[in-house]
Design an enzyme around this catalytic site. Structure first.
Site, PDB file in Angstrom:
ATOM      1  N   LYS A  73      57.539  71.804  99.464  1.00 14.55           N
ATOM      2  CA  LYS A  73      56.265  71.440 100.115  1.00 14.55           C
ATOM      3  C   LYS A  73      55.484  72.725 100.326  1.00 14.55           C
ATOM      4  O   LYS A  73      56.073  73.793 100.464  1.00 14.55           O
ATOM      5  CB  LYS A  73      56.526  70.785 101.475  1.00 14.55           C
ATOM      6  CG  LYS A  73      55.373  69.944 101.979  1.00 14.55           C
ATOM      7  CD  LYS A  73      55.445  68.546 101.411  1.00 14.55           C
ATOM      8  CE  LYS A  73      54.224  67.727 101.733  1.00 14.55           C
ATOM      9  NZ  LYS A  73      54.418  66.305 101.362  1.00 14.55           N
ATOM     10  N   ASP A 101      48.663  66.037  99.362  1.00 13.31           N
ATOM     11  CA  ASP A 101      49.132  65.525 100.657  1.00 13.31           C
ATOM     12  C   ASP A 101      47.868  65.514 101.531  1.00 13.31           C
ATOM     13  O   ASP A 101      46.757  65.479 100.978  1.00 13.31           O
ATOM     14  CB  ASP A 101      50.255  66.411 101.232  1.00 13.31           C
ATOM     15  CG  ASP A 101      50.981  65.770 102.410  1.00 13.31           C
ATOM     16  OD1 ASP A 101      51.857  64.923 102.186  1.00 13.31           O
ATOM     17  OD2 ASP A 101      50.656  66.090 103.586  1.00 13.31           O
TER      18      ASP A 101
HETATM   19  P1  NDP Z   1      44.567  62.091 103.498  1.00 14.38           P
HETATM   20  O1  NDP Z   1      44.122  63.479 103.778  1.00 14.38           O
HETATM   21  O2  NDP Z   1      44.019  61.377 102.325  1.00 14.38           O
HETATM   22  O3  NDP Z   1      44.337  61.163 104.768  1.00 14.38           O
HETATM   23  C1  NDP Z   1      44.920  61.488 105.982  1.00 14.38           C
HETATM   24  C2  NDP Z   1      44.480  60.466 107.022  1.00 14.38           C
HETATM   25  O4  NDP Z   1      45.246  60.664 108.204  1.00 14.38           O
HETATM   26  C3  NDP Z   1      43.023  60.619 107.415  1.00 14.38           C
HETATM   27  O5  NDP Z   1      42.512  59.403 107.820  1.00 14.38           O
HETATM   28  C4  NDP Z   1      43.137  61.590 108.568  1.00 14.38           C
HETATM   29  O6  NDP Z   1      42.047  61.554 109.459  1.00 14.38           O
HETATM   30  C5  NDP Z   1      44.386  61.116 109.255  1.00 14.38           C
HETATM   31  N1  NDP Z   1      45.014  62.250 109.964  1.00 14.38           N
HETATM   32  C6  NDP Z   1      45.371  63.432 109.432  1.00 14.38           C
HETATM   33  N2  NDP Z   1      45.876  64.237 110.380  1.00 14.38           N
HETATM   34  C7  NDP Z   1      45.795  63.553 111.521  1.00 14.38           C
HETATM   35  C8  NDP Z   1      46.149  63.848 112.849  1.00 14.38           C
HETATM   36  N3  NDP Z   1      46.674  65.044 113.184  1.00 14.38           N
HETATM   37  N4  NDP Z   1      45.964  62.883 113.790  1.00 14.38           N
HETATM   38  C9  NDP Z   1      45.411  61.678 113.452  1.00 14.38           C
HETATM   39  N5  NDP Z   1      45.056  61.353 112.200  1.00 14.38           N
HETATM   40  C10 NDP Z   1      45.243  62.269 111.258  1.00 14.38           C
HETATM   41  O7  NDP Z   1      46.170  62.184 103.396  1.00 14.38           O
HETATM   42  P2  NDP Z   1      47.209  61.130 102.802  1.00 14.38           P
HETATM   43  O8  NDP Z   1      46.711  59.760 102.965  1.00 14.38           O
HETATM   44  O9  NDP Z   1      47.599  61.621 101.475  1.00 14.38           O
HETATM   45  O10 NDP Z   1      48.457  61.385 103.759  1.00 14.38           O
HETATM   46  C11 NDP Z   1      48.709  60.585 104.922  1.00 14.38           C
HETATM   47  C12 NDP Z   1      50.180  60.683 105.283  1.00 14.38           C
HETATM   48  O11 NDP Z   1      50.964  60.185 104.177  1.00 14.38           O
HETATM   49  C13 NDP Z   1      50.720  62.093 105.537  1.00 14.38           C
HETATM   50  O12 NDP Z   1      51.749  62.018 106.507  1.00 14.38           O
HETATM   51  C14 NDP Z   1      51.330  62.488 104.193  1.00 14.38           C
HETATM   52  O13 NDP Z   1      52.313  63.483 104.355  1.00 14.38           O
HETATM   53  C15 NDP Z   1      51.930  61.156 103.786  1.00 14.38           C
HETATM   54  N6  NDP Z   1      52.223  60.976 102.378  1.00 14.38           N
HETATM   55  C16 NDP Z   1      51.281  61.168 101.415  1.00 14.38           C
HETATM   56  C17 NDP Z   1      51.584  60.947 100.096  1.00 14.38           C
HETATM   57  C18 NDP Z   1      50.580  61.075  99.023  1.00 14.38           C
HETATM   58  O14 NDP Z   1      50.916  60.805  97.860  1.00 14.38           O
HETATM   59  N7  NDP Z   1      49.341  61.449  99.300  1.00 14.38           N
HETATM   60  C19 NDP Z   1      52.932  60.556  99.671  1.00 14.38           C
HETATM   61  C20 NDP Z   1      53.852  60.300 100.762  1.00 14.38           C
HETATM   62  C21 NDP Z   1      53.483  60.526 102.056  1.00 14.38           C
HETATM   63  P3  NDP Z   1      40.933  62.720 109.429  1.00 14.38           P
HETATM   64  O15 NDP Z   1      40.035  62.361 108.289  1.00 14.38           O
HETATM   65  O16 NDP Z   1      40.303  62.660 110.743  1.00 14.38           O
HETATM   66  O17 NDP Z   1      41.666  64.015 109.191  1.00 14.38           O
HETATM   67  O1  2IT Z   2      55.014  63.430 100.894  1.00 15.01           O
HETATM   68  C1  2IT Z   2      54.974  63.160  99.671  1.00 15.01           C
HETATM   69  O2  2IT Z   2      55.886  62.564  99.107  1.00 15.01           O
HETATM   70  C2  2IT Z   2      53.773  63.570  98.931  1.00 15.01           C
HETATM   71  N1  2IT Z   2      52.846  64.104  99.530  1.00 15.01           N
HETATM   72  C3  2IT Z   2      53.725  63.378  97.441  1.00 15.01           C
HETATM   73  C4  2IT Z   2      54.445  64.476  96.735  1.00 15.01           C
HETATM   74  C5  2IT Z   2      54.307  64.478  95.233  1.00 15.01           C
HETATM   75  O3  2IT Z   2      54.835  65.440  94.650  1.00 15.01           O
HETATM   76  O4  2IT Z   2      53.736  63.570  94.647  1.00 15.01           O
END
Ligand code: NDP
Ligand code: 2IT
Length: 452
Positions: free
Chosen positions: A126, A166
């Protein structure tokens, strides 16, 4: 706790005292894999816990960049290469002001077990930066990404370490990062996943985490002869994971009543249908606006400033924003209001007290490293397509994702039933099941490969 797990956890605590998220993730895993450690002495003899809790390599670097007025800014960049026993390091990059080494170590540690569960050959890593993309112009984001990659490129590679997105890192950032890698290395290679479709990306990668999480929920519900159709669902976040999770829930006939961002939650009792979701996607992905605007746009909905969705009654809850967004009191509120299922799209969204509430009340609980593994799984499929220089169809990738989520569920289900004493005919401890299934594969590979 046994003598071995107590000793290792104490050592991890004293060595990483200032990294609470990392300690939380380690404690959750170690406390649930005890049955397999007691049954198989080889793990203790080979000091697997001591080794698996220490990243293979941690890289920290300076990221200088200039804003549109010419002012200089310095951010900190990181890559935690946690474990490569079963494949190249693989895991996302997070750009958010809260990023620090402890947060990336928790995410890298989780990624090791998650990637193991996907059935694909990927180690765990990461990275990211404390850079805040919010309010920055595209040109500023580009300059930051180019500076970040100028240093990171020497550490990664298609067979070494393959980053992805992420929080704060989506298609735009992956594009700028890829462009700079290609320029510096003079090679067009699958060094990043989450690429756009016309230059090496995979269909379904943007959708994969959200869709996969819903598929995992479907598998859990099927063990109780139930389905998501007709369920009232609360979702947090409004980013990549939340958006496609809502899309899939809508497709399957559920009703989603909340989405959120870091400022607050919108509650729409009529449901965030496909048309409203399309508006949210435009708001977040194109205009980069705030979820608050939803309440002004759609009558009958309301905005709850500074609040999370967990006070709203629901059948199923899908936290998709960030770590520790559900504490013990929130979990108790969910259960009290009739919530029967929690599937985690975000990484470690529930704290240890909250997890205990779910387990004690015996609801269906899909922990992050199983429930959100669809994203990295389709990243693995993107790597496979890049290696073959072929593109699979949307249907092919979605079918593979569907099968992978089914396998992860089955694997966690079987390992829980083999090792976790609290399982009953109705109840499966997926936390124990996922941790044990993920651990065994990596630990056995580490033993096979000797003391490295
Ligand atoms: P994005 O940046 O696309 O979206 C994040 C969302 O979460 C936004 O709505 C954001 O709001 C909100 N958010 C972020 N930080 C905070 C906080 N501290 N408190 C409240 N809300 C918050 O990210 P993703 O959708 O990609 O990621 C969301 C979650 O999913 C994370 O935990 C990530 O690690 C996990 N994840 C992502 C994967 C991926 O493929 N993208 C895969 C597996 C897990 P704001 O706009 O206000 O920041
Ligand atoms: O938390 C996760 O699994 C991710 N942000 C996706 C990682 C990836 O390599 O696609």
């Amino acid at each position: 706790m046994t003598e071995y797990t107590t000793r290792v956890l104490d050592a991890v605590r004293s060595k990483n005292a200032h990294e609470p998220e990392f300690l939380q993730a380690v404690q959750e895993v170690i406390s649930t894999i005890e049955p397999v450690l007691s049954a198989e002495k080889k793990y203790e003899e080979n000091c697997i816990l001591e080794r698996i809790t220490e990243p293979e390599r941690t890289i920290i670097f300076r990221v200088p960049w200039t804003d549109d007025t010419g002012r200089i800014h310095i951010n900190r960049g990181f890559r935690v290469e946690f474990n490569s026993a079963i494949g190249p390091y693989k895991g996302g990059l997070r750009f958010h002001p809260s990023v620090n080494l402890g947060i990336l170590k928790f995410l890298g540690f989780e990624q090791v077990f998650k990637n193991s569960l996907t059935t694909l050959a990927m180690g765990g890593g990461k990275g990211g930066s404390d850079f805040d993309p919010k309010g920055k112009s595209d040109a500023e984001v580009m300059r930051f990404c180019q500076s970040f990659m100028t240093e990171l490129q020497r550490h990664i590679g298609a067979d070494t370490d393959v980053p992805a997105g992420d929080i704060g890192v989506g298609g735009r950032e992956i594009g700028y990062l890829f462009g700079q890698y290609k320029r510096l290395r003079n090679e067009f290679t699958g060094v990043l996943t989450g690429k756009a479709l016309n230059w090496g990306g995979s269909l379904i990668r943007p959708e994969a985490t959200g869709y996969g999480c819903v598929y995992f929920a479907q598998n859990m519900l099927a063990t109780r002869n139930d389905d998501v159709s007709g369920k009232v669902c609360t979702v947090s976040g409004s980013g990549n994971v939340a958006q496609y999770l809502v899309e899939k829930l809508n497709e399957l006939g559920a009703k989603v009543v909340t989405m959120s961002d870091s400022n607050g939650t919108i509650y729409d009792p009529a449901g965030i249908d496909a048309e409203k979701l399309a508006w949210v996607m435009e708001l977040k992905n194109v205009r980069r606006g705030r979820i608050k605007e939803y309440a002004a746009k759609f009558s009958g909905s309301k905005y709850m400033e500074g609040q999370r969705p967990w006070s709203i009654p629901c059948d199923c809850a899908f936290p998709c924003a960030t770590q520790n967004e559900i504490n013990g009191a929130d979990a108790a509120t969910l259960v009290k209001n009739g919530c029967k299922l929690v599937a985690e799209g975000a990484n470690m969204p529930t704290d240890l007290d909250g997890i205990n509430v779910y387990l004690d009340s015996k609801i269906l609980y899909g922990p992050a490293k199983a429930a959100n593994a669809g994203g990295v799984a389709v990243s693995g499929l993107e790597m496979a397509q890049n290696s073959q220089r072929l593109n699979w169809t949307r249907e092919q990738v979605d079918a593979k994702l569907f099968d992978i989520m089914k396998n992860i569920h089955q694997n966690a289900y079987e390992h829980a039933r083999e090792y976790s004493k609290d399982c009953t005919a109705e109840f499966t401890n997926y936390v124990a099941g996922a941790n044990i299934a993920g651990f065994v594969k990596v630990a056995d590979a580490m033993i096979d490969q000797g003391l490295v």
